[in-house]
Design a protein around this motif. Structure first.
Motif, mmCIF file in Angstrom:
data_model
loop_
_atom_site.group_PDB
_atom_site.id
_atom_site.type_symbol
_atom_site.label_atom_id
_atom_site.label_comp_id
_atom_site.label_asym_id
_atom_site.label_seq_id
_atom_site.Cartn_x
_atom_site.Cartn_y
_atom_site.Cartn_z
ATOM 1 N N ALA A 111 29.254 35.391 -29.056
ATOM 2 C CA ALA A 111 27.948 35.331 -29.722
ATOM 3 C C ALA A 111 28.161 34.992 -31.196
ATOM 4 O O ALA A 111 28.248 35.886 -32.037
ATOM 5 C CB ALA A 111 27.219 36.652 -29.559
ATOM 6 N N PRO A 112 28.234 33.700 -31.512
ATOM 7 C CA PRO A 112 28.383 33.347 -32.923
ATOM 8 C C PRO A 112 27.115 33.723 -33.686
ATOM 9 O O PRO A 112 26.035 33.814 -33.106
ATOM 10 C CB PRO A 112 28.592 31.827 -32.890
ATOM 11 C CG PRO A 112 28.057 31.387 -31.576
ATOM 12 C CD PRO A 112 28.168 32.545 -30.646
ATOM 13 N N PRO A 113 27.247 33.973 -34.973
ATOM 14 C CA PRO A 113 26.057 34.371 -35.742
ATOM 15 C C PRO A 113 25.002 33.271 -35.731
ATOM 16 O O PRO A 113 25.318 32.081 -35.784
ATOM 17 C CB PRO A 113 26.610 34.608 -37.153
ATOM 18 C CG PRO A 113 27.948 33.960 -37.184
ATOM 19 C CD PRO A 113 28.440 33.888 -35.777
ATOM 20 N N LEU A 114 23.749 33.682 -35.606
ATOM 21 C CA LEU A 114 22.631 32.737 -35.536
ATOM 22 C C LEU A 114 22.226 32.283 -36.938
ATOM 23 O O LEU A 114 22.141 33.096 -37.863
ATOM 24 C CB LEU A 114 21.429 33.383 -34.845
ATOM 25 C CG LEU A 114 21.618 33.741 -33.376
ATOM 26 C CD1 LEU A 114 20.387 34.471 -32.867
ATOM 27 C CD2 LEU A 114 21.870 32.501 -32.549
ATOM 28 N N ASN A 115 21.941 31.005 -37.056
ATOM 29 C CA ASN A 115 21.456 30.466 -38.317
ATOM 30 C C ASN A 115 20.038 29.965 -38.079
ATOM 31 O O ASN A 115 19.822 28.871 -37.543
ATOM 32 C CB ASN A 115 22.373 29.336 -38.791
ATOM 33 C CG ASN A 115 22.032 28.883 -40.195
ATOM 34 O OD1 ASN A 115 21.189 29.495 -40.856
ATOM 35 N ND2 ASN A 115 22.670 27.825 -40.647
ATOM 36 N N THR A 116 19.056 30.777 -38.421
ATOM 37 C CA THR A 116 17.659 30.439 -38.162
ATOM 38 C C THR A 116 16.952 29.859 -39.384
ATOM 39 O O THR A 116 15.796 29.467 -39.286
ATOM 40 C CB THR A 116 16.884 31.691 -37.695
ATOM 41 O OG1 THR A 116 17.013 32.696 -38.677
ATOM 42 C CG2 THR A 116 17.404 32.173 -36.362
ATOM 43 N N SER A 117 17.629 29.796 -40.490
ATOM 44 C CA SER A 117 16.966 29.271 -41.695
ATOM 45 C C SER A 117 16.856 27.755 -41.598
ATOM 46 O O SER A 117 17.775 27.063 -41.171
ATOM 47 C CB SER A 117 17.749 29.661 -42.942
ATOM 48 O OG SER A 117 19.029 29.085 -42.890
ATOM 49 N N GLY A 118 15.698 27.241 -41.961
ATOM 50 C CA GLY A 118 15.457 25.795 -41.959
ATOM 51 C C GLY A 118 15.082 25.249 -40.605
ATOM 52 O O GLY A 118 15.093 24.030 -40.413
ATOM 53 N N LEU A 119 14.787 26.105 -39.599
ATOM 54 C CA LEU A 119 14.372 25.627 -38.279
ATOM 55 C C LEU A 119 12.853 25.681 -38.166
ATOM 56 O O LEU A 119 12.208 26.623 -38.623
ATOM 57 C CB LEU A 119 15.011 26.480 -37.170
ATOM 58 C CG LEU A 119 16.533 26.466 -37.055
ATOM 59 C CD1 LEU A 119 16.972 27.436 -35.973
ATOM 60 C CD2 LEU A 119 17.059 25.072 -36.757
ATOM 61 N N ASN A 120 12.284 24.642 -37.528
ATOM 62 C CA ASN A 120 10.831 24.665 -37.327
ATOM 63 C C ASN A 120 10.508 25.459 -36.063
ATOM 64 O O ASN A 120 11.390 25.956 -35.369
ATOM 65 C CB ASN A 120 10.276 23.239 -37.290
ATOM 66 C CG ASN A 120 10.832 22.441 -36.132
ATOM 67 O OD1 ASN A 120 11.434 22.994 -35.233
ATOM 68 N ND2 ASN A 120 10.628 21.130 -36.167
ATOM 69 N N LEU A 121 9.216 25.520 -35.739
ATOM 70 C CA LEU A 121 8.744 26.352 -34.625
ATOM 71 C C LEU A 121 9.332 25.889 -33.292
ATOM 72 O O LEU A 121 9.760 26.709 -32.478
ATOM 73 C CB LEU A 121 7.206 26.333 -34.582
ATOM 74 C CG LEU A 121 6.561 27.217 -33.524
ATOM 75 C CD1 LEU A 121 6.911 28.675 -33.781
ATOM 76 C CD2 LEU A 121 5.056 27.025 -33.513
ATOM 77 N N GLN A 122 9.348 24.599 -33.038
ATOM 78 C CA GLN A 122 9.864 24.074 -31.768
ATOM 79 C C GLN A 122 11.354 24.378 -31.623
ATOM 80 O O GLN A 122 11.815 24.770 -30.545
ATOM 81 C CB GLN A 122 9.621 22.549 -31.712
ATOM 82 C CG GLN A 122 10.036 21.905 -30.393
ATOM 83 C CD GLN A 122 9.244 22.459 -29.220
ATOM 84 O OE1 GLN A 122 8.062 22.790 -29.352
ATOM 85 N NE2 GLN A 122 9.876 22.590 -28.072
ATOM 86 N N GLN A 123 12.133 24.251 -32.672
ATOM 87 C CA GLN A 123 13.567 24.545 -32.618
ATOM 88 C C GLN A 123 13.813 26.042 -32.381
ATOM 89 O O GLN A 123 14.730 26.418 -31.644
ATOM 90 C CB GLN A 123 14.242 24.086 -33.909
ATOM 91 C CG GLN A 123 14.316 22.578 -34.055
ATOM 92 C CD GLN A 123 14.817 22.162 -35.426
ATOM 93 O OE1 GLN A 123 14.708 22.928 -36.385
ATOM 94 N NE2 GLN A 123 15.328 20.939 -35.519
ATOM 95 N N LEU A 124 12.995 26.903 -32.996
ATOM 96 C CA LEU A 124 13.122 28.352 -32.760
ATOM 97 C C LEU A 124 12.816 28.699 -31.301
ATOM 98 O O LEU A 124 13.488 29.548 -30.692
ATOM 99 C CB LEU A 124 12.206 29.131 -33.703
ATOM 100 C CG LEU A 124 12.656 29.214 -35.159
ATOM 101 C CD1 LEU A 124 11.576 29.877 -36.005
ATOM 102 C CD2 LEU A 124 13.945 29.998 -35.271
ATOM 103 N N GLN A 125 11.786 28.063 -30.721
ATOM 104 C CA GLN A 125 11.454 28.317 -29.318
ATOM 105 C C GLN A 125 12.588 27.858 -28.399
ATOM 106 O O GLN A 125 12.930 28.540 -27.424
ATOM 107 C CB GLN A 125 10.140 27.614 -28.952
ATOM 108 C CG GLN A 125 8.916 28.287 -29.557
ATOM 109 C CD GLN A 125 7.634 27.539 -29.258
ATOM 110 O OE1 GLN A 125 7.657 26.397 -28.780
ATOM 111 N NE2 GLN A 125 6.510 28.179 -29.551
ATOM 112 N N ASP A 126 13.174 26.704 -28.711
ATOM 113 C CA ASP A 126 14.316 26.231 -27.912
ATOM 114 C C ASP A 126 15.494 27.201 -28.010
ATOM 115 O O ASP A 126 16.172 27.489 -27.014
ATOM 116 C CB ASP A 126 14.742 24.837 -28.392
ATOM 117 C CG ASP A 126 13.715 23.760 -28.041
ATOM 118 O OD1 ASP A 126 12.888 24.020 -27.140
ATOM 119 O OD2 ASP A 126 13.747 22.678 -28.676
ATOM 120 N N LEU A 127 15.736 27.705 -29.215
ATOM 121 C CA LEU A 127 16.808 28.676 -29.414
ATOM 122 C C LEU A 127 16.546 29.945 -28.612
ATOM 123 O O LEU A 127 17.461 30.502 -27.974
ATOM 124 C CB LEU A 127 16.944 28.999 -30.906
ATOM 125 C CG LEU A 127 18.058 29.975 -31.282
ATOM 126 C CD1 LEU A 127 19.422 29.402 -30.929
ATOM 127 C CD2 LEU A 127 17.981 30.312 -32.750
#
Length: 195
Positions: A58-74
């Motif tokens: 489980a590598p650390p998640l980098n959620t900064s700079g992601l839009n809504l669609q990319q967050l949902q995919d993640l």
């Protein structure tokens, strides 16, 4: 006895010097300290292995700079990974349960093959009734149990008087009771006192 045999005999039966109590205590404390150090090292090694495993899996998640669609995919990806891990966990638990069941069955078979359980050798111990009651009821209850107190006293003279005097010749008694007449006498004798 040859000379070398005496030497051999003396070597085998020489007593080793005993360790003093203070030396034993010091050795015990050293052993405990060493065991404590090894336990701490083992805990540190396990913690390092755990961190290494988590960083690989489980590598650390980098959620900064992601839009809504990319967050949902993640999130969908993470849910899929969680599902895969749950399936693996379920499979492993099923294997563990199967193995434990097999181990229990094999233990039962081993005990059956051995035969009856070995009973330990027990020593005979004389314990009084008071001691048994004290151990069962505890030290609070002081119980003295006199087993002879409730017995009925019987005198020998009474038992001799109650016994009916039988015929001196037992053959006469058997002849008198044989046949239907004897049975009728017995029946009448049993019926008589009831009336």
């Amino acid at each position: 006895m040859p000379e070398h045999a005496k030497y051999f005999f003396n070597l085998n039966f020489q007593r080793k010097p005993k360790i003093s109590a203070s030396r034993k205590l010091m050795l015990k404390s050293l052993m405990v300290a060493k065991a404590k150090e090894e336990l701490e090292q083992e805990i540190l090694i396990k913690e390092e292995e755990k961190q290494k495993y988590l960083s690989e899996r489980a590598p650390p998640l980098n959620t900064s700079g992601l839009n809504l669609q990319q967050l949902q995919d993640l999130c969908r990806e993470l849910h899929e990974k969680v599902d895969v891990v749950d399936e693996e966990r379920y499979d492993i638990e099923a294997k563990v349960m199967l193995n434990t069941r097999e181990i229990k069955d094999l233990n039962i078979k081993v005990l059956d093959l051995r035969g009856k359980f070995k009973r330990p050798n027990l020593r005979r111990v004389r314990v009084s009734a008071d001691a048994i009651l004290r151990s069962l009821l505890g030290s609070k209850h002081k119980v003295s149990m006199d087993l002879r107190a409730n017995l009925k006293s019987v005198k020998k003279e009474d038992t001799e008087k109650k016994r009916p005097v039988e015929d001196s010749d037992w053959r006469k008694n058997v002849e008198a009771m044989s046949g239907m007449e004897g049975r009728k006498k017995m029946f009448d004798a049993a019926k008589g006192p009831a009336q």
